[in-house]
Design a protein around this motif. Structure first.
Motif, short mmCIF file in Angstrom:
data_model
loop_
_atom_site.label_atom_id
_atom_site.label_comp_id
_atom_site.label_asym_id
_atom_site.label_seq_id
_atom_site.Cartn_x
_atom_site.Cartn_y
_atom_site.Cartn_z
N ILE A 82 0.86 -1.18 0.00
CA ILE A 82 0.00 0.00 0.00
C ILE A 82 0.90 1.23 0.00
N VAL A 83 0.64 2.13 -0.95
CA VAL A 83 1.32 3.43 -0.99
C VAL A 83 0.23 4.47 -0.85
N THR A 84 0.29 5.25 0.23
CA THR A 84 -0.83 6.13 0.50
C THR A 84 -0.42 7.43 1.18
N GLY A 85 -1.21 8.45 0.93
CA GLY A 85 -1.06 9.71 1.64
C GLY A 85 -2.08 9.81 2.76
N SER A 86 -2.93 8.80 2.88
CA SER A 86 -3.98 8.78 3.89
C SER A 86 -3.39 8.61 5.28
N ARG A 87 -4.04 9.22 6.24
CA ARG A 87 -3.64 9.04 7.63
C ARG A 87 -4.70 8.20 8.37
N ALA A 88 -5.40 7.36 7.62
CA ALA A 88 -6.48 6.57 8.18
C ALA A 88 -5.99 5.52 9.18
N TYR A 89 -4.77 5.05 9.03
CA TYR A 89 -4.25 4.00 9.90
C TYR A 89 -2.88 4.43 10.45
N PRO A 90 -2.85 5.39 11.36
CA PRO A 90 -1.57 5.96 11.80
C PRO A 90 -0.72 5.04 12.66
N TRP A 91 -1.30 4.03 13.27
CA TRP A 91 -0.55 3.17 14.19
C TRP A 91 -0.34 1.76 13.65
N GLY A 92 -0.43 1.59 12.35
CA GLY A 92 -0.19 0.27 11.76
C GLY A 92 -1.39 -0.64 11.74
N GLU A 93 -2.57 -0.11 12.05
CA GLU A 93 -3.77 -0.94 12.08
C GLU A 93 -4.09 -1.53 10.71
N LEU A 94 -3.55 -0.94 9.67
CA LEU A 94 -3.78 -1.41 8.31
C LEU A 94 -3.38 -2.87 8.17
N HIS A 95 -2.28 -3.25 8.79
CA HIS A 95 -1.79 -4.62 8.67
C HIS A 95 -2.69 -5.61 9.41
N ALA A 96 -3.39 -5.17 10.43
CA ALA A 96 -4.36 -6.03 11.11
C ALA A 96 -5.64 -6.13 10.30
N ARG A 97 -5.95 -5.08 9.58
CA ARG A 97 -7.18 -5.04 8.77
C ARG A 97 -7.04 -5.85 7.48
N ALA A 98 -5.88 -5.79 6.87
CA ALA A 98 -5.62 -6.52 5.62
C ALA A 98 -4.36 -7.36 5.85
N HIS A 99 -4.55 -8.63 6.14
CA HIS A 99 -3.47 -9.51 6.56
C HIS A 99 -2.43 -9.77 5.48
N ASN A 100 -2.76 -9.57 4.23
CA ASN A 100 -1.80 -9.84 3.17
C ASN A 100 -1.03 -8.60 2.73
N VAL A 101 -1.18 -7.50 3.44
CA VAL A 101 -0.39 -6.30 3.13
C VAL A 101 1.00 -6.49 3.71
#
Length: 144
Positions: A82-101
């Motif tokens: 994921i390459v993003t300018g979004s600040r939607a997941y500032p603490w790394g929650e993105l990796h918990a939300r999408a396990h294959n990232v």
């Protein structure tokens, strides 16, 4: 070129950035499909032959995570960056939300940094494929 030429899907709604990513990846020896919409990414994903997905998180107001989720089931061995300018997941929650990232990178990103991450990903894929073909000294077909 790195270790393995990969088939890469780039999903980015900014045309200039999408073309810059595509050109840099093609110059590095990869086969690249660059699209600007969730629908086009979904259509390309249906071929199930990708090695890596490079996704912008926010595509014209839509979240690209469903594309990552679909890839997890359609192409389980595909890497997702994921390459993003979004600040939607500032603490790394993105990796918990999408396990294959595998990676999440903040924009702006230097192309050299992006290529280094992709080279690392290539190297990891090569190691995985080598391990998968190694005989198991304790019997059975493979080590892993």
């Amino acid at each position: 070129m790195g270790f393995l030429a990969m088939k890469i899907l780039v999903l980015e709604d900014d045309v200039q950035l999408r073309m810059a990513f595509r050109d840099a990846l093609e110059d590095a020896g990869h086969s690249v499909t660059a699209v600007g919409s969730i629908e086009d990414a979904h259509e390309r994903l249906e071929r199930r032959d990708l090695d890596l997905l490079l996704l912008d998180l926010d595509i014209d107001g839509q979240c690209a995570l469903p594309i990552a989720d679909l890839a997890r089931y359609a192409i389980p061995n595909a890497e997702v960056i994921i390459v993003t300018g979004s600040r939607a997941y500032p603490w790394g929650e993105l990796h918990a939300r999408a396990h294959n990232v595998s990676w999440s990178i903040r924009k702006p990103v230097a192309l050299s940094d992006l290529l280094n991450v992709i080279d690392f990903t290539e190297h990891r894929r090569l190691k995985r494929s080598q391990l998968a073909s190694c005989p198991n000294p304790f019997g059975g077909d493979r080590i892993c």
